[in-house]
Design an enzyme around this catalytic site. Structure first.
Site: not given
Length: 290
Positions: A172, A240
């Site tokens: 991911k 992030k």
């Protein structure tokens, strides 16, 4: 046939739409979040509300979490009212969040101590893909547990078991590196065309219709022309993820020069107040650089 009881913790843009899809598919759905008010429409549609993560984990067969970061993962898991306190033999926890692979692997070990199984299952896609059931879902963890939840995950999109715990997250992060870098490169090119007098809408149409027109760029083209208040995937969350990718790359000895460039622009976007706006805001950020 009796349907699996599903519980969702974190009912924001992504988690809330996932809960709605499962309700529409006829699953018994339980939910828990910081704000019950935001989930009122789901309760009205048939979702059972739980007061704590522990209550939810005790009530369901499969726990899903959709939360922002490592700190939130620890928060919902630990303590007398946490997920871990409600897990037992045979339960499965599927974490759909994008957190650090290290934190996820450590949590998976704690889950095994409870006789349960944890899978990391981060998703690629935004709200439109959740609503359409076309998310790409990358799963890390026990193969047998994956086989058990795979039909449930198919309600959300296309799941694939990548490997062991944490490896779904690594893939991911690899995808999000490309998303951020694509958005940055596209914005640079579009701004260059506009500064030379080419109509922005025309340039955008031609660029997204060319060889560089990935599904992500085509989907975000209208957002570049008219940046919405509600983000599909906001700058703060993307940064992030990019920071997590830089950390993972450092641990694996992988140089990530374009990722570092994207991180710098995302940091600037945060400074300019775009933290909660969609990553399409990168174009506006570059346009404001003097």
């Amino acid at each position: 046939m009796k349907k699996t009881k599903l519980g969702l913790i974190g009912l924001g843009h992504m988690g809330g739409n996932m809960a709605a899809r499962y309700l529409a598919a006829g699953y018994p759905v339980y939910g828990e979040a910081r704000s019950r008010e935001r989930a009122r429409h789901l309760v009205e549609e048939g979702m059972s509300w739980c007061e704590t993560p522990r209550d939810l984990a005790e009530a369901v067969d499969v726990v899903f979490t959709s939360i922002p970061d490592d700190a939130a993962l620890e928060d919902v898991a630990s303590g007398p009212d946490g997920i871990l306190a409600g897990l037992g033999t045979g339960k499965v926890w599927v974490d759909l969040s994008t957190v650090s692979p290290g934190a996820s692997r450590a949590m998976a070990r704690r889950v095994r101590e409870r006789g349960a199984v944890m899978l990391d299952a981060p998703v690629s896609g935004s709200v439109p893909q959740v609503q359409a059931g076309t998310l790409t879902i990358m799963v890390g963890g026990d193969a047998q547990a994956y086989e058990g939840v795979e039909p449930v995950l198919r309600e959300l999109g296309s799941p694939t078991r990548i490997g062991e715990n944490g490896q779904g997250l690594i893939l991911k992060l690899a995808i999000n590196v490309s998303l951020a870098v694509q958005m940055l490169a596209f914005s640079e090119g579009l701004l260059m065309a506009e500064r030379d007098g080419i109509d922005r809408e025309l340039a955008l149409k031609v660029m997204t219709g060319s060889a560089i027109g990935s599904p992500m760029l085509k989907g975000r083209a209208p957002l570049v022309l008219d940046l919405p208040e509600d983000a599909w995937f906001d700058v703060g969350l993307m940064r992030k993820d990019i920071r997590l990718a830089l950390e993972a790359g450092g641990e694996l000895g992988v140089p990530l020069p374009s990722t570092r460039a994207a991180d710098e622009v995302l940091a600037r976007a945060n400074e300019l107040g775009y933290g909660h706006r969609d990553i399409a805001a990168i174009f506006e950020v570059l346009a404001n650089v003097r």
